[in-house]
Design a protein around this motif. Sequence first.
Motif, PDB file in Angstrom:
ATOM      1  N   ASP A 150       0.833  -1.151   0.005  1.00  0.00           N
ATOM      2  CA  ASP A 150      -0.103  -0.027   0.065  1.00  0.00           C
ATOM      3  C   ASP A 150       0.827   1.237  -0.112  1.00  0.00           C
ATOM      4  OD1 ASP A 150      -1.785   2.010   0.355  1.00  0.00           O
ATOM      5  OD2 ASP A 150      -2.784   1.058   2.114  1.00  0.00           O
TER       6      ASP A 150
ATOM      7  N   TYR B 287      -4.560   5.545  -6.521  1.00  0.00           N
ATOM      8  CA  TYR B 287      -4.852   6.510  -5.495  1.00  0.00           C
ATOM      9  C   TYR B 287      -3.721   7.543  -5.641  1.00  0.00           C
ATOM     10  CZ  TYR B 287      -1.849   2.694  -3.572  1.00  0.00           C
ATOM     11  OH  TYR B 287      -0.939   1.737  -3.308  1.00  0.00           O
ATOM     12  N   VAL B 288      -3.753   8.469  -4.914  1.00  0.00           N
ATOM     13  CA  VAL B 288      -2.748   9.541  -4.940  1.00  0.00           C
ATOM     14  C   VAL B 288      -1.588   9.301  -3.830  1.00  0.00           C
ATOM     15  CG1 VAL B 288      -2.321  11.927  -4.811  1.00  0.00           C
ATOM     16  CG2 VAL B 288      -4.251  11.223  -5.986  1.00  0.00           C
ATOM     17  N   LYS B 289      -0.403   9.260  -4.094  1.00  0.00           N
ATOM     18  CA  LYS B 289       0.338   9.033  -3.088  1.00  0.00           C
ATOM     19  C   LYS B 289       0.934  10.344  -2.311  1.00  0.00           C
ATOM     20  CE  LYS B 289       3.105   7.281  -6.145  1.00  0.00           C
ATOM     21  NZ  LYS B 289       2.343   6.842  -7.372  1.00  0.00           N
ATOM     22  N   THR B 290       1.558  10.138  -1.277  1.00  0.00           N
ATOM     23  CA  THR B 290       1.691  11.270  -0.397  1.00  0.00           C
ATOM     24  C   THR B 290       2.973  12.253  -1.150  1.00  0.00           C
ATOM     25  OG1 THR B 290       1.631  10.006   1.637  1.00  0.00           O
ATOM     26  CG2 THR B 290       3.002  12.193   1.560  1.00  0.00           C
TER      27      THR B 290
ATOM     28  N   ARG C 155       0.115   4.483  -0.315  1.00  0.00           N
ATOM     29  CA  ARG C 155      -0.404   5.786  -0.274  1.00  0.00           C
ATOM     30  C   ARG C 155       0.443   6.773   0.687  1.00  0.00           C
ATOM     31  NH1 ARG C 155      -5.159   2.241   0.113  1.00  0.00           N
ATOM     32  NH2 ARG C 155      -6.727   2.965  -1.305  1.00  0.00           N
ATOM     33  N   ALA C 156       1.154   6.164   1.501  1.00  0.00           N
ATOM     34  CA  ALA C 156       1.837   7.082   2.426  1.00  0.00           C
ATOM     35  C   ALA C 156       3.523   7.168   1.775  1.00  0.00           C
ATOM     36  CB  ALA C 156       2.134   6.673   3.779  1.00  0.00           C
TER      37      ALA C 156
ATOM     38  N   ASP D 232       3.210  12.501  -4.359  1.00  0.00           N
ATOM     39  CA  ASP D 232       2.297  13.243  -5.652  1.00  0.00           C
ATOM     40  C   ASP D 232       1.660  14.511  -5.134  1.00  0.00           C
ATOM     41  OD1 ASP D 232       3.111  11.107  -7.080  1.00  0.00           O
ATOM     42  OD2 ASP D 232       1.230   9.746  -6.643  1.00  0.00           O
ATOM     43  N   LYS D 233       1.147  14.248  -3.804  1.00  0.00           N
ATOM     44  CA  LYS D 233       0.407  15.404  -3.395  1.00  0.00           C
ATOM     45  C   LYS D 233       1.377  16.668  -3.118  1.00  0.00           C
ATOM     46  CE  LYS D 233      -2.717  12.745  -0.564  1.00  0.00           C
ATOM     47  NZ  LYS D 233      -3.406  12.490   1.027  1.00  0.00           N
TER      48      LYS D 233
ATOM     49  N   ASP E 179       6.235   5.417   4.079  1.00  0.00           N
ATOM     50  CA  ASP E 179       5.573   4.030   4.191  1.00  0.00           C
ATOM     51  C   ASP E 179       6.214   3.092   5.032  1.00  0.00           C
ATOM     52  OD1 ASP E 179       7.110   3.917   1.847  1.00  0.00           O
ATOM     53  OD2 ASP E 179       5.782   2.248   1.107  1.00  0.00           O
TER      54      ASP E 179
END
Length: 452
Positions: free
Chosen positions: A152, A293-296, A154-155, A298-299, A159
Amino acid sequence: MISLFILSLLAVASSSTQSKKNHVSSILDRILIHEKYDKRLRPNYEDGPVIVKVGFWVLSIDSINVVDMDYSLDIFLRQSWKDERMAHELNKTMFLSNTVMDRIWMPDSYFVNAKHGAFHKVTKDNMMIMIDPVGLVQYNARVTIRLSCPMDLRAFPMDTQSCPLTIESYGYSTEHIVFEWEISSNDGMGFVPDNLKMLPQYKLSRLELTTLHNKYVVGNWSGIKATFTFERLYSYFIIHVYGPCSLIVIISWVSFLLPREQAPARITLGVTSVLTVVTVLNMLNNTMPKVNYVKTIDKYLIGCFLFVFATLLEYSLVLWFSKRSKKYKQEKEEWTKKYNLYTDKEEQEKINCKQKMNNGKLCSSQLVVMEQEQNEALLGRRFDSPAKTRTRTSTLLLTAPFPCNKIKEFLYSETFVLAIDGYALVFFPFGFITFNAVYWISFLSFSDIFGL
């Protein structure tokens, strides 16, 4: 005499060694003869399941592949079980080579989440068997395996990934084989040497050992699971991604210091900054799996993109206000000229009317005004036709000075146009600092910030 005595001792020793070899060989022959030992049957076939204890020693953690979501291990795999048929009368453990592997029963254990695996065969098959006097069989082999590890992201890159290593029997249910770890604790960090707990991009923070009981269509299966917990070290990304992108955003603010007349310099600086951030974002995503989903990270990169893109919008706003200011000034000058011209005509007509009144006559303009007042008194202003209303309104506007709108006067003034860059030079850094503060506080724990 002395030489004969020495020769006799050597002969006795040689015969003793030969007798021991023959004794061990005879024991193996007695154990492995087909009539007494059937390798097709597991030990204690009618007396409950075989307890297989498993352990391993990690030789290397080769790679943790984010794109394919797997990781590679090189391990010494250990398995032990009791087979009373292998008991012998020697008072020590027998060490046997891999030549007896195909002559004894062995558990058919396999790695459930393995994508690829191989035994080492240089210079010989890296396997060994040890048998103690009570029939405890210990098997050891060197194995390289590539294991699936669902991740995963996302972070990412702050992560933590949990990668499993699962072992089960392929053909024996829990009625025949039960797997257990060779240690009672669920902490398996003792299976990993200290030099492998810190990898180039990861830190092995935990190795949890658990037992499994899985239900399948044909029955229940026993298994064991080792979960490697890897914490990503994000210092690489701070140096190679976060730092450069932040610097690009800061460089884009140089355009606020340039005069608005230098359009090529300001546009080139803004477009170059935008393209650089987009390139970094694309290069990073090319090394990552295509996730939905958008990764950290990427933000953060999207935030940097918006900041550098906003510098282009700010310059467009400056040009628009500058253009509107010039147009506003031109309209004001034209209006002033018309008003002055109308005022001059009106003054001349007043002089002429005054002369006519002195002669006892009324001028045409006075007659028109008197007639208009009488009509308005009789019919009322609300019954006027649209054409008359527009004519009267245009006449009144023409006879009035240029309308003074304080908001327009402020927005279209040269002071305000010049102040836009000054405001941007304050608000953009403040906004970027706020963005960074919110970002890092949101995605970093207090232990990461204060080193607790």
